[in-house]
Write a protein that holds these residues in place. Sequence first.
Motif, PDB file in Angstrom:
ATOM      1  N   SER A   1       0.826  -1.211   0.000  1.00  0.00           N
ATOM      2  CA  SER A   1       0.000   0.000   0.000  1.00  0.00           C
ATOM      3  C   SER A   1       0.858   1.259   0.000  1.00  0.00           C
ATOM      4  N   LEU A   2       1.888   1.278   0.846  1.00  0.00           N
ATOM      5  CA  LEU A   2       2.754   2.454   0.925  1.00  0.00           C
ATOM      6  C   LEU A   2       3.496   2.674  -0.393  1.00  0.00           C
ATOM      7  N   GLY A   3       3.954   1.586  -1.010  1.00  0.00           N
ATOM      8  CA  GLY A   3       4.627   1.709  -2.294  1.00  0.00           C
ATOM      9  C   GLY A   3       3.690   2.213  -3.383  1.00  0.00           C
ATOM     10  N   LEU A   4       2.445   1.719  -3.347  1.00  0.00           N
ATOM     11  CA  LEU A   4       1.462   2.150  -4.347  1.00  0.00           C
ATOM     12  C   LEU A   4       1.116   3.629  -4.180  1.00  0.00           C
TER      13      LEU A   4
ATOM     14  N   GLY B   1      -3.043  -1.182  -9.954  1.00  0.00           N
ATOM     15  CA  GLY B   1      -2.706  -1.703  -8.634  1.00  0.00           C
ATOM     16  C   GLY B   1      -3.183  -3.130  -8.442  1.00  0.00           C
ATOM     17  N   SER B   2      -4.396  -3.428  -8.926  1.00  0.00           N
ATOM     18  CA  SER B   2      -4.932  -4.788  -8.799  1.00  0.00           C
ATOM     19  C   SER B   2      -4.093  -5.774  -9.608  1.00  0.00           C
ATOM     20  N   LEU B   3      -3.773  -5.390 -10.854  1.00  0.00           N
ATOM     21  CA  LEU B   3      -2.949  -6.252 -11.704  1.00  0.00           C
ATOM     22  C   LEU B   3      -1.580  -6.487 -11.070  1.00  0.00           C
ATOM     23  N   LEU B   4      -0.979  -5.420 -10.538  1.00  0.00           N
ATOM     24  CA  LEU B   4       0.329  -5.523  -9.902  1.00  0.00           C
ATOM     25  C   LEU B   4       0.283  -6.439  -8.682  1.00  0.00           C
ATOM     26  N   PHE B   5      -0.774  -6.302  -7.890  1.00  0.00           N
ATOM     27  CA  PHE B   5      -0.927  -7.123  -6.682  1.00  0.00           C
ATOM     28  C   PHE B   5      -1.012  -8.605  -7.049  1.00  0.00           C
ATOM     29  N   TYR B   6      -1.851  -8.917  -8.045  1.00  0.00           N
ATOM     30  CA  TYR B   6      -2.026 -10.317  -8.430  1.00  0.00           C
ATOM     31  C   TYR B   6      -0.740 -10.898  -9.019  1.00  0.00           C
TER      32      TYR B   6
END
Length: 429
Positions: A163-166, A193-198
């Motif tokens: 979260s902090l990085g995003l 963000g969602s794509l990066l998380f997955y």
Amino acid sequence: MDLDFNLDEKPPKIENLLFGIQWLAVSIPIILIIGKIVGSVYTNGNTVSYIQTLLILMGIALLLQVKFGHKLPMVIGPATVLLIAILATLNQGFGSINSSIIISGAILTIIAATGLLKYIKKLFTPRVIIVILLLIAFTLAPTILKLMIETNGVVKFTNLLFSLGLILIILFTHKRLKGLWRSTLPLWIMLFGSLLFYLIFNQGYSQDLNLQFLSLPSINNPILAIPDIGMIFAFIICFLALTINDLGSIQSVGYLLKLNDMDKRIKKGIVVTGLTNILAGILGLVGPVNYSMTPGIIATTKCASRYPLVITAIGMIIIAFSPLTVSIISSIPSPVIAAVLIYIMTAQIGAGINIGIETKAYNNNMDHGIVMGLPIIIATLIVFLPQTLIDQLPLMIRPILTNGFVMGVLTVFILEHLIFKEPKLDAES
């Protein structure tokens, strides 16, 4: 301001459609974010049906505003201040929450329709408005923190770092984007963000892809119960803040477009807001409010026509009738929602600071600092009260004393209008 299309001027069909889609891209993110937070509480995690119904409500509210209310091009969405009220009173039960929204919406409608609003507005001096903007951000801190470290198959500390990085990516991007790209940044961040998380955490897509493409939302009959006096009072305070948000948003667009019939537009606009909040309570949803980001979008697109908003409203309703589409677009990991919320709330704090500078609400005066600082401290302390202490409070006053936003607003009212009263600085609008 030079505009390509004025308020009552209808753009050509293709441009009208494109402008409507642009407004939809701005509106969808906050509906999804608040819909997921409240829907997960109301439905024990099954948020698709809740978001479907919420989209329909927002579409209806937008159509009513454009056709019969303020008749202005404005973003509409769930009220953040009502999100705070709901989260602070969950222990009172959903029935009492829904009934409180209905009662408060009815009171707001009556106040606007009878012209009593002009007396209420006197309470909202520039310093009070600044504090309210700050309170909304600060009292959401526990919710944001919970989202940042929510267990979702990833270690809590790792979620926090993500979260902090995003947030840093959001700010880096915000600095470099202009115009409509910046206005729709929350949408792109949710997608990226969602794509990066997955991808980073190798998380499988958890949403149900077996849902129907087209289907009526399953609107459950919401529970209604008689709320106690303390809870009604707490929601009325929150609705006062919602009213000033609505009022300020409508006024800002009127000022931008140099309209001379704003009293009538404000009255009709807030009546529609009150009525649609009554409907929200009946359906067990978060009520709508007009958003203050509208002038920036108009300035960017050079289009002040209200007709594209009809396309936007219809788009919301069309999306609502596809459970599969809602499931896909709402598959946002909690750490991503937290980062976007922090970005939005940071912008809100910035807006409050700018209002203070423009209105000279604070002039190196210690009293002004106390008026605005003490409510923030009190509200922040209250939202982090331990449950053991909350359980010891009498039920009648618990919805007031445990609601950081309400206590913050009451504190600033007492400081501004009683202890440090300065009649000459009272807001006229």
